[in-house]
Scaffold this motif. Structure first.
Motif, PDB file in Angstrom:
ATOM      1  N   ARG A   4      20.340  54.634  29.201  1.00 29.00           N
ATOM      2  CA  ARG A   4      20.373  53.876  30.693  1.00 29.00           C
ATOM      3  C   ARG A   4      21.408  52.926  31.088  1.00 29.00           C
ATOM      4  O   ARG A   4      21.671  52.680  32.095  1.00 29.00           O
ATOM      5  N   PHE A   5      22.239  52.621  29.736  1.00 33.78           N
ATOM      6  CA  PHE A   5      23.341  51.849  29.938  1.00 33.78           C
ATOM      7  C   PHE A   5      24.500  52.537  30.813  1.00 33.78           C
ATOM      8  O   PHE A   5      25.132  51.867  31.838  1.00 33.78           O
ATOM      9  N   GLU A   7      24.085  54.096  33.404  1.00 33.63           N
ATOM     10  CA  GLU A   7      23.698  54.083  34.882  1.00 33.63           C
ATOM     11  C   GLU A   7      23.857  52.665  35.382  1.00 33.63           C
ATOM     12  O   GLU A   7      23.889  52.506  36.726  1.00 33.63           O
ATOM     13  N   PHE A   8      24.047  51.747  34.529  1.00 32.68           N
ATOM     14  CA  PHE A   8      24.367  50.508  35.131  1.00 32.68           C
ATOM     15  C   PHE A   8      25.676  50.118  35.729  1.00 32.68           C
ATOM     16  O   PHE A   8      26.755  50.513  35.278  1.00 32.68           O
ATOM     17  N   ARG A   9      25.498  49.417  36.937  1.00 31.64           N
ATOM     18  CA  ARG A   9      26.866  49.340  37.824  1.00 31.64           C
ATOM     19  C   ARG A   9      27.766  48.534  36.867  1.00 31.64           C
ATOM     20  O   ARG A   9      29.077  48.628  36.769  1.00 31.64           O
ATOM     21  N   TYR A  11      28.095  48.243  33.561  1.00 32.18           N
ATOM     22  CA  TYR A  11      28.746  48.954  32.633  1.00 32.18           C
ATOM     23  C   TYR A  11      29.861  49.573  33.181  1.00 32.18           C
ATOM     24  O   TYR A  11      30.934  49.784  32.473  1.00 32.18           O
ATOM     25  N   ILE A  51      26.787  45.827  25.765  1.00 32.87           N
ATOM     26  CA  ILE A  51      25.841  46.351  26.681  1.00 32.87           C
ATOM     27  C   ILE A  51      25.332  47.526  26.456  1.00 32.87           C
ATOM     28  O   ILE A  51      23.917  47.590  26.632  1.00 32.87           O
ATOM     29  N   SER A  55      20.746  47.526  25.553  1.00 29.85           N
ATOM     30  CA  SER A  55      20.170  48.327  26.708  1.00 29.85           C
ATOM     31  C   SER A  55      18.997  49.268  25.656  1.00 29.85           C
ATOM     32  O   SER A  55      17.931  49.691  26.253  1.00 29.85           O
ATOM     33  N   ASP A  60      13.455  42.492  27.197  1.00 28.61           N
ATOM     34  CA  ASP A  60      14.677  41.897  28.239  1.00 28.61           C
ATOM     35  C   ASP A  60      15.322  40.860  27.588  1.00 28.61           C
ATOM     36  O   ASP A  60      16.582  40.393  27.631  1.00 28.61           O
ATOM     37  N   GLN A 108      29.185  39.466  37.443  1.00 26.66           N
ATOM     38  CA  GLN A 108      28.442  40.320  37.477  1.00 26.66           C
ATOM     39  C   GLN A 108      27.298  40.412  36.163  1.00 26.66           C
ATOM     40  O   GLN A 108      26.163  40.563  36.021  1.00 26.66           O
ATOM     41  N   PHE A 112      23.409  39.771  35.951  1.00 20.01           N
ATOM     42  CA  PHE A 112      22.330  40.692  35.529  1.00 20.01           C
ATOM     43  C   PHE A 112      21.712  40.101  34.352  1.00 20.01           C
ATOM     44  O   PHE A 112      20.373  40.339  34.295  1.00 20.01           O
TER      45      PHE A 112
END
Length: 118
Positions: A4-5, A7-9, A11, A51, A55, A60, A108, A112
Motif C-alpha cells: 500500500r505504501f 500508492e501513497f502520494r 511516498y 514510510i 505501512s 495507525d 505532507q 498524513f
C-alpha cells in the motif's frame, strides 16, 4: 500482495526528494567528504524505508510513529546539507532549494500522520 505504501502520494513525493538530493550528494559532497555523503544518504534511505515499514502495521498509531521517524530523517538531511554549505561543498542557493523541498515534504508527512491519529 499489494504494497500500500507505493500508492501513497507522500511516498512518491519522498522518492522525488530522495532522487533530487542523492544527485546533489553524488556530484557535490561525495567527492569532498565521504562520511557526510554517507550520512545524508542513510537519512534519505531512512525516510523512504520508514514510510514503507510503517505501512505494514495494522495500527495507525504505530504507522504514525514510523512517519515521525521519516520526518526526523528529513530534518537530518537538511542539517547534512546545511553542513555541506558551511564547508563550501554546495552554495546557499542550492541549499535553499533543498530546504524548500524538505519543508514541503515535512508538511505532507505531518498532515498524513495527523490523519492517522484522528
Amino acid at each position: 500482495m499489494k504494497f500500500r505504501f507505493k500508492e501513497f502520494r507522500v511516498y512518491k513525493e519522498a522518492q522525488a526528494y530522495c532522487l533530487f538530493c542523492r544527485d546533489i550528494v553524488q556530484k557535490h559532497i561525495l567527492p569532498n567528504d565521504r562520511d557526510l555523503a554517507d550520512q545524508i544518504q542513510r537519512a534519505l534511505n531512512s525516510l523512504l524505508l520508514n514510510i514503507a515499514e510503517g505501512s505494514a502495521d495494522t495500527s495507525d498509531a504505530e504507522f504514525a510513529r514510523f512517519l515521525g521517524i521519516s520526518i526526523r530523517s528529513v530534518y537530518e538531511t537538511v542539517a547534512g546539507f546545511d553542513t555541506a554549505t558551511l564547508y563550501g561543498f554546495i552554495d546557499d542557493n542550492l541549499n535553499s532549494e533543498i530546504e524548500e523541498k524538505a519543508h514541503s515534504l515535512v508538511k505532507q508527512l505531518v498532515s498524513f500522520r495527523n490523519k492517522l491519529r484522528s
